[in-house]
Motif scaffolding. Structure first.
Motif, PDB file in Angstrom:
ATOM      1  N   SER A  42       0.830  -1.212   0.000  1.00  0.00           N
ATOM      2  CA  SER A  42       0.000   0.000   0.000  1.00  0.00           C
ATOM      3  C   SER A  42       0.862   1.259   0.000  1.00  0.00           C
ATOM      4  CB  SER A  42      -0.973   0.004   1.182  1.00  0.00           C
ATOM      5  OG  SER A  42      -1.940  -0.999   1.012  1.00  0.00           O
ATOM      6  N   GLY A  43       2.003   1.184  -0.652  1.00  0.00           N
ATOM      7  CA  GLY A  43       2.893   2.331  -0.761  1.00  0.00           C
ATOM      8  C   GLY A  43       3.751   2.583   0.463  1.00  0.00           C
ATOM      9  N   ASN A  44       3.655   1.724   1.475  1.00  0.00           N
ATOM     10  CA  ASN A  44       4.410   1.894   2.713  1.00  0.00           C
ATOM     11  C   ASN A  44       5.603   0.945   2.751  1.00  0.00           C
ATOM     12  OD1 ASN A  44       2.617   3.843   3.884  1.00  0.00           O
ATOM     13  ND2 ASN A  44       1.185   2.164   4.190  1.00  0.00           N
ATOM     14  N   SER A  93      -4.122  -2.455   2.477  1.00  0.00           N
ATOM     15  CA  SER A  93      -5.481  -2.061   2.086  1.00  0.00           C
ATOM     16  C   SER A  93      -5.594  -1.729   0.606  1.00  0.00           C
ATOM     17  CB  SER A  93      -5.938  -0.862   2.918  1.00  0.00           C
ATOM     18  OG  SER A  93      -6.047  -1.218   4.273  1.00  0.00           O
ATOM     19  N   LYS A  94      -4.583  -1.072   0.061  1.00  0.00           N
ATOM     20  CA  LYS A  94      -4.622  -0.696  -1.355  1.00  0.00           C
ATOM     21  C   LYS A  94      -4.678  -1.933  -2.245  1.00  0.00           C
ATOM     22  CE  LYS A  94      -2.141   2.696  -3.009  1.00  0.00           C
ATOM     23  NZ  LYS A  94      -0.978   3.506  -3.400  1.00  0.00           N
ATOM     24  N   GLU A  95      -3.811  -2.909  -1.978  1.00  0.00           N
ATOM     25  CA  GLU A  95      -3.808  -4.128  -2.776  1.00  0.00           C
ATOM     26  C   GLU A  95      -5.079  -4.945  -2.528  1.00  0.00           C
ATOM     27  OE1 GLU A  95       0.434  -2.898  -2.060  1.00  0.00           O
ATOM     28  OE2 GLU A  95      -1.226  -3.323  -0.698  1.00  0.00           O
ATOM     29  N   ALA A  96      -5.564  -4.953  -1.285  1.00  0.00           N
ATOM     30  CA  ALA A  96      -6.806  -5.668  -0.975  1.00  0.00           C
ATOM     31  C   ALA A  96      -7.954  -5.101  -1.809  1.00  0.00           C
ATOM     32  CB  ALA A  96      -7.126  -5.572   0.519  1.00  0.00           C
ATOM     33  N   ALA A  97      -8.012  -3.785  -1.923  1.00  0.00           N
ATOM     34  CA  ALA A  97      -9.060  -3.154  -2.722  1.00  0.00           C
ATOM     35  C   ALA A  97      -8.959  -3.564  -4.189  1.00  0.00           C
ATOM     36  CB  ALA A  97      -8.978  -1.634  -2.578  1.00  0.00           C
ATOM     37  N   LEU A  98      -7.744  -3.599  -4.719  1.00  0.00           N
ATOM     38  CA  LEU A  98      -7.564  -4.001  -6.115  1.00  0.00           C
ATOM     39  C   LEU A  98      -7.973  -5.460  -6.323  1.00  0.00           C
ATOM     40  CD1 LEU A  98      -4.123  -2.284  -6.826  1.00  0.00           C
ATOM     41  CD2 LEU A  98      -6.366  -1.610  -7.742  1.00  0.00           C
ATOM     42  N   ILE A  99      -7.606  -6.315  -5.395  1.00  0.00           N
ATOM     43  CA  ILE A  99      -7.944  -7.737  -5.492  1.00  0.00           C
ATOM     44  C   ILE A  99      -9.453  -7.946  -5.438  1.00  0.00           C
ATOM     45  CG2 ILE A  99      -7.833  -9.940  -4.239  1.00  0.00           C
ATOM     46  CD1 ILE A  99      -4.976  -9.038  -3.362  1.00  0.00           C
ATOM     47  N   LEU A 100     -10.114  -7.182  -4.570  1.00  0.00           N
ATOM     48  CA  LEU A 100     -11.540  -7.377  -4.349  1.00  0.00           C
ATOM     49  C   LEU A 100     -12.412  -6.452  -5.193  1.00  0.00           C
ATOM     50  CD1 LEU A 100     -11.351  -7.927  -0.489  1.00  0.00           C
ATOM     51  CD2 LEU A 100     -11.574  -9.656  -2.292  1.00  0.00           C
ATOM     52  N   GLY A 101     -11.792  -5.684  -6.082  1.00  0.00           N
ATOM     53  CA  GLY A 101     -12.552  -4.838  -7.003  1.00  0.00           C
ATOM     54  C   GLY A 101     -13.327  -3.728  -6.325  1.00  0.00           C
ATOM     55  N   THR A 102     -12.723  -3.137  -5.325  1.00  0.00           N
ATOM     56  CA  THR A 102     -13.385  -2.053  -4.603  1.00  0.00           C
ATOM     57  C   THR A 102     -12.368  -0.941  -4.366  1.00  0.00           C
ATOM     58  OG1 THR A 102     -14.845  -1.571  -2.732  1.00  0.00           O
ATOM     59  CG2 THR A 102     -13.003  -3.084  -2.303  1.00  0.00           C
ATOM     60  N   ASN A 103     -12.603  -0.110  -3.358  1.00  0.00           N
ATOM     61  CA  ASN A 103     -11.657   0.959  -3.045  1.00  0.00           C
ATOM     62  C   ASN A 103     -11.216   0.851  -1.592  1.00  0.00           C
ATOM     63  OD1 ASN A 103     -13.630   2.345  -1.382  1.00  0.00           O
ATOM     64  ND2 ASN A 103     -14.597   3.008  -3.284  1.00  0.00           N
ATOM     65  N   GLY A 125       0.816   1.157  12.210  1.00  0.00           N
ATOM     66  CA  GLY A 125      -0.567   1.598  12.107  1.00  0.00           C
ATOM     67  C   GLY A 125      -1.328   1.088  10.897  1.00  0.00           C
ATOM     68  N   SER A 126      -0.698   0.311  10.036  1.00  0.00           N
ATOM     69  CA  SER A 126      -1.353  -0.159   8.812  1.00  0.00           C
ATOM     70  C   SER A 126      -1.625  -1.664   8.874  1.00  0.00           C
ATOM     71  CB  SER A 126      -0.469   0.132   7.599  1.00  0.00           C
ATOM     72  OG  SER A 126      -0.288   1.522   7.449  1.00  0.00           O
ATOM     73  N   PRO A 127      -2.819  -2.076   8.408  1.00  0.00           N
ATOM     74  CA  PRO A 127      -3.127  -3.507   8.386  1.00  0.00           C
ATOM     75  C   PRO A 127      -2.432  -4.201   7.220  1.00  0.00           C
ATOM     76  CG  PRO A 127      -4.933  -2.280   7.419  1.00  0.00           C
ATOM     77  CD  PRO A 127      -3.929  -1.263   7.906  1.00  0.00           C
ATOM     78  N   LEU A 153       0.552  -9.746  -8.014  1.00  0.00           N
ATOM     79  CA  LEU A 153       1.137  -9.693  -6.671  1.00  0.00           C
ATOM     80  C   LEU A 153       1.992 -10.916  -6.388  1.00  0.00           C
ATOM     81  CD1 LEU A 153      -1.899  -8.215  -4.781  1.00  0.00           C
ATOM     82  CD2 LEU A 153       0.347  -7.147  -4.996  1.00  0.00           C
ATOM     83  N   ARG A 154       1.517 -12.073  -6.800  1.00  0.00           N
ATOM     84  CA  ARG A 154       2.314 -13.289  -6.593  1.00  0.00           C
ATOM     85  C   ARG A 154       3.626 -13.222  -7.358  1.00  0.00           C
ATOM     86  NH1 ARG A 154      -2.635 -17.549  -6.631  1.00  0.00           N
ATOM     87  NH2 ARG A 154      -2.921 -17.604  -4.367  1.00  0.00           N
ATOM     88  N   ALA A 155       3.623 -12.492  -8.470  1.00  0.00           N
ATOM     89  CA  ALA A 155       4.851 -12.332  -9.267  1.00  0.00           C
ATOM     90  C   ALA A 155       5.760 -11.237  -8.690  1.00  0.00           C
ATOM     91  CB  ALA A 155       4.496 -12.014 -10.716  1.00  0.00           C
ATOM     92  N   GLY A 156       5.314 -10.602  -7.595  1.00  0.00           N
ATOM     93  CA  GLY A 156       6.147  -9.589  -6.951  1.00  0.00           C
ATOM     94  C   GLY A 156       6.015  -8.196  -7.539  1.00  0.00           C
ATOM     95  N   GLN A 157       5.022  -7.970  -8.385  1.00  0.00           N
ATOM     96  CA  GLN A 157       4.826  -6.648  -8.985  1.00  0.00           C
ATOM     97  C   GLN A 157       3.967  -5.802  -8.058  1.00  0.00           C
ATOM     98  OE1 GLN A 157       3.088  -7.453 -12.782  1.00  0.00           O
ATOM     99  NE2 GLN A 157       4.847  -8.630 -13.485  1.00  0.00           N
ATOM    100  N   ARG A 158       4.518  -4.668  -7.664  1.00  0.00           N
ATOM    101  CA  ARG A 158       3.827  -3.778  -6.725  1.00  0.00           C
ATOM    102  C   ARG A 158       3.987  -2.341  -7.146  1.00  0.00           C
ATOM    103  NH1 ARG A 158       2.429  -5.756  -1.797  1.00  0.00           N
ATOM    104  NH2 ARG A 158       2.923  -7.927  -1.530  1.00  0.00           N
ATOM    105  N   ALA A 159       3.090  -1.512  -6.643  1.00  0.00           N
ATOM    106  CA  ALA A 159       3.209  -0.071  -6.857  1.00  0.00           C
ATOM    107  C   ALA A 159       4.414   0.440  -6.074  1.00  0.00           C
ATOM    108  CB  ALA A 159       1.940   0.629  -6.381  1.00  0.00           C
TER     109      ALA A 159
END
Length: 179
Positions: A42-44, A93-103, A125-127, A153-159
């Motif tokens: 999540s950018g952290n 949270s950011k990746e969770a939102a992308l995986i679950l198609g939400t924000n 402080g981040s989940p 994500l499994r391939a290790g590609q992240r923001a």
């Protein structure tokens, strides 16, 4: 929890381990004392415990056995991977939102209302969830999953990490030569 969680630390945990202010840990990062993060979620930035333990004694700062034991006790069944390549897929949270198609706001609401699995770990402080925890929860709740995002994500590609604070300093090359 779907699996064992590795010992990871963010700036707050580093500060706690060394008995310094969080800003000191952040300064170590901008000054190049603290290596690049072993994980971005999540950018952290997060580091393996082993990466941070190599700083023990830096500038007179030490990790006491008591502080280390407190940290490790907070992650029951935790383990110490030596190489970031050995980390399981971990999401914020950011990746969770992308995986679950939400924000991210929906993820926060779901967390507040217990409509998503409890985070496997909370750092600075981040989940954070193991990807497998999130996928098992989605299956149990019959939620659709973005399989392309899961594979990415499994391939290790992240923001990239969120830009914050001062830019990292580079070692000075202002060495004068009198020869």
């Amino acid at each position: 929890m779907a699996g064992k969680m590795p010992y990871l630390v963010g700036h707050s945990e580093i500060a706690s381990l060394f008995g310094v202010e969080r800003q000191t840990s952040q300064k170590w990062r901008t000054d190049g004392v603290l290596d690049d993060p072993d994980l971005i979620a999540s950018g952290n930035p997060y580091w393996l415990l082993g990466t941070v333990l190599r700083l023990d004694g830096y500038n007179g700062r030490e990790i006491t056995p008591e502080r280390l034991a407190l940290y490790e006790a907070a992650i029951p069944g935790g383990y110490r991977p030596e190489d970031p390549a050995d980390l399981p897929a971990i999401v914020g949270s950011k990746e969770a939102a992308l995986i679950l198609g939400t924000n991210e706001a929906a993820i926060a609401r779901w967390r507040h209302r217990n409509r998503i699995a409890d985070a496997d770990l909370r750092l600075s402080g981040s989940p954070l969830w193991l990807l497998e925890t999130l996928l098992a929860d989605a299956e149990a709740r019959s939620r659709p999953v973005n399989t392309g995002e899961v594979e990415r994500l499994r391939a290790g590609q992240r923001a990239a990490q969120k830009p914050r604070g001062r830019k990292a300093t580079t070692p000075s090359s202002d060495v004068s030569s009198d020869s």
